[in-house]
Design an enzyme around this catalytic site. Structure first.
Site, PDB file in Angstrom:
ATOM      1  N   ASP A  29       0.616  -1.017  -0.226  1.00  0.00           N
ATOM      2  CA  ASP A  29       0.203   0.261  -0.257  1.00  0.00           C
ATOM      3  C   ASP A  29       0.758   1.060   0.583  1.00  0.00           C
ATOM      4  O   ASP A  29       2.179   1.410   0.046  1.00  0.00           O
ATOM      5  CB  ASP A  29      -0.914  -0.297   0.948  1.00  0.00           C
ATOM      6  CG  ASP A  29      -2.020   1.706   1.090  1.00  0.00           C
ATOM      7  OD1 ASP A  29      -3.370   0.552   1.522  1.00  0.00           O
ATOM      8  OD2 ASP A  29      -0.992   2.074   1.342  1.00  0.00           O
ATOM      9  N   ASN A  85     -12.725  -2.999   2.568  1.00  0.00           N
ATOM     10  CA  ASN A  85     -13.650  -1.624   2.749  1.00  0.00           C
ATOM     11  C   ASN A  85     -15.046  -1.969   1.882  1.00  0.00           C
ATOM     12  O   ASN A  85     -14.158  -1.909   0.949  1.00  0.00           O
ATOM     13  CB  ASN A  85     -13.069  -0.802   3.130  1.00  0.00           C
ATOM     14  CG  ASN A  85     -12.261  -0.384   4.043  1.00  0.00           C
ATOM     15  OD1 ASN A  85     -12.381  -1.186   5.161  1.00  0.00           O
ATOM     16  ND2 ASN A  85     -10.845   0.307   3.550  1.00  0.00           N
ATOM     17  N   HIS A  98     -10.348  -5.343  -2.755  1.00  0.00           N
ATOM     18  CA  HIS A  98      -8.995  -5.291  -2.234  1.00  0.00           C
ATOM     19  C   HIS A  98      -9.461  -5.597  -0.906  1.00  0.00           C
ATOM     20  O   HIS A  98     -10.066  -5.078  -0.551  1.00  0.00           O
ATOM     21  CB  HIS A  98      -8.090  -4.321  -2.566  1.00  0.00           C
ATOM     22  CG  HIS A  98      -8.682  -2.996  -1.896  1.00  0.00           C
ATOM     23  ND1 HIS A  98      -9.987  -2.223  -3.768  1.00  0.00           N
ATOM     24  CD2 HIS A  98      -8.475  -2.290  -0.864  1.00  0.00           C
ATOM     25  CE1 HIS A  98      -9.906  -0.882  -2.800  1.00  0.00           C
ATOM     26  NE2 HIS A  98      -9.996  -1.260  -1.103  1.00  0.00           N
ATOM     27  N   HIS A 100      -7.263  -5.672   2.554  1.00  0.00           N
ATOM     28  CA  HIS A 100      -5.935  -4.853   3.039  1.00  0.00           C
ATOM     29  C   HIS A 100      -5.685  -6.238   4.145  1.00  0.00           C
ATOM     30  O   HIS A 100      -6.062  -6.783   4.936  1.00  0.00           O
ATOM     31  CB  HIS A 100      -6.020  -3.894   4.189  1.00  0.00           C
ATOM     32  CG  HIS A 100      -6.872  -2.893   3.086  1.00  0.00           C
ATOM     33  ND1 HIS A 100      -5.900  -1.935   2.928  1.00  0.00           N
ATOM     34  CD2 HIS A 100      -7.671  -2.536   2.597  1.00  0.00           C
ATOM     35  CE1 HIS A 100      -6.992  -0.927   2.583  1.00  0.00           C
ATOM     36  NE2 HIS A 100      -8.127  -1.788   1.652  1.00  0.00           N
TER      37      HIS A 100
END
Ligand code: AMP
Length: 112
Positions: A29, A85, A98, A100
């Site tokens: 990230d 999210n 995606h 995390h």
């Protein structure tokens, strides 16, 4: 693939890629929230988890197993968190599903 993660898949934007296979890509990230913060994305465009279908079940399983593999590769044996999210209110800012992976420090709960 005009979205930013699509451009990373196509190598039109550079990223620190840590894992790749036929179905998934994992990269660091750009704005890490923990000492280790890696994103796992499918190469197939799924904008968000809520738009996944039953046909995507195997791919979703593959993404979780990829997260597990990347966590092992990144030496996160002490613990890590996998977060998705979904939608604006949850803080999703990029419209490509995606995962995390966060680790390398103690993580508080509940998340903000
Ligand atoms: P989310 O807020 O759940 O949609 O997560 C999007 C994540 O993508 C954020 O943590 C961003 O820091 C990260 N991000 C955005 N652009 C890039 C990029 N070009 N390379 C790596 N990570 C990025």
């Amino acid at each position: 693939m005009s979205d930013i993660f699509g451009k990373i898949i196509q190598r039109k934007i550079s990223a620190d890629i840590v894992y790749e296979d036929d179905l998934a890509l994992a990269f660091k990230d750009i704005n890490p929230q923990a000492p280790t913060h890696i994103l796992v994305i499918p190469k197939q465009l799924i904008p968000r988890l809520s738009e996944a279908t039953n046909e995507d079940s195997a791919l979703l399983g593959h993404l979780l197993m990829t997260a597990k593999k990347v966590a092992e590769q990144e030496n996160l044996a002490d613990g890590y968190r996998v977060v998705i999210n979904n939608g604006e209110q949850a803080g999703q800012s990029v419209d490509r599903l995606h995962l995390h992976i966060l680790g390398g420090r103690r993580l508080s709960w509940p998340p903000g």
